[in-house]
Scaffold this active site. Sequence first.
Site, short mmCIF file in Angstrom:
data_model
loop_
_atom_site.label_atom_id
_atom_site.label_comp_id
_atom_site.label_asym_id
_atom_site.label_seq_id
_atom_site.Cartn_x
_atom_site.Cartn_y
_atom_site.Cartn_z
CD GLU A 137 -3.25 -0.64 0.31
OE1 GLU A 137 -3.18 0.49 -0.32
OE2 GLU A 137 -4.21 -1.26 0.16
CD GLU A 194 5.60 -21.04 10.91
OE1 GLU A 194 5.60 -21.45 11.98
OE2 GLU A 194 4.41 -20.53 10.15
#
Length: 294
Positions: free
Chosen positions: A81, A112
Amino acid sequence: MTKPQTEALHAASEGLDARPLTEIAEILAAGQIAAAEVVRAAEAQIAQGAELMAHSISSHARLHYIAAGSSGLMAAADAQELGGTFSIPPSQIRIHMAGGLPTGVEMPGDTEDEAEGLAQGLADLSAKDTVIAVSASGETPYTLAAADIAQRAGASVIGIANNPDTSLLRAANVAICLATPAEVLSGSTRMGAGTAQKIALNILSTLMAVKLGHVHDGMMVNVHADNAKLRARAAGIVARIARVDATVAMAALEATDGAVKPAVLVALGASLAEARALLTNTNDNLRAALARQT
């Protein structure tokens, strides 16, 4: 070994699935609200982190968002954004997500625990860069490996975790602990923990933009108007700050190729060259430029 809070059972968990959906919805909503509230306790640390981020951007260095799983999605959403909201150049933003950003509906969970490709992805990390490392548990191997690489490179590390006194927070220059309550669905950190992370990340990047001079009276003055919606928004911003009508505001935006800050100065009577010089001499801060113009 004490179980981390993100894995604990919620007080309302017993018999949860036997309740009416409306009651479960109420419990879930309350859990989200409680998670959001914990961000208040970390406001000072979030402000410190925003200072580091602003320094990296103003120094023409980079921000590196690093996480795995649901935390990775929260981090990536904030990073993606920054261009549209504050015109931060893409070259100054990197996203490092364990296993890479998902391209479909499935997100691998085993990545992960790995750090494959991370050293290569951070090979050009500089001491001026800032790493925003996010992990609900605070112990995610991928995120910890990134923090270690960053520290060895001399980069600043902002650690965001939902459990206190964790390895990530101890490794960070700025430790943001979002001590969310137990999840209504035990261990489902996409919920409360994710909500708190998203709020903290939103505040971090917005404070960074304020520090950079990209916010004026609550308006996004560094947005670049390159589509119809943004042109209309930008014209409204120029008109409001310069106190001119829509026609003058739109003409100023056309003269500046959609850039709001110089358009405000042009709408007030400056030439394009004068507007650009004013902003250059005030570190691109519109409020300071306006004070000099008047």
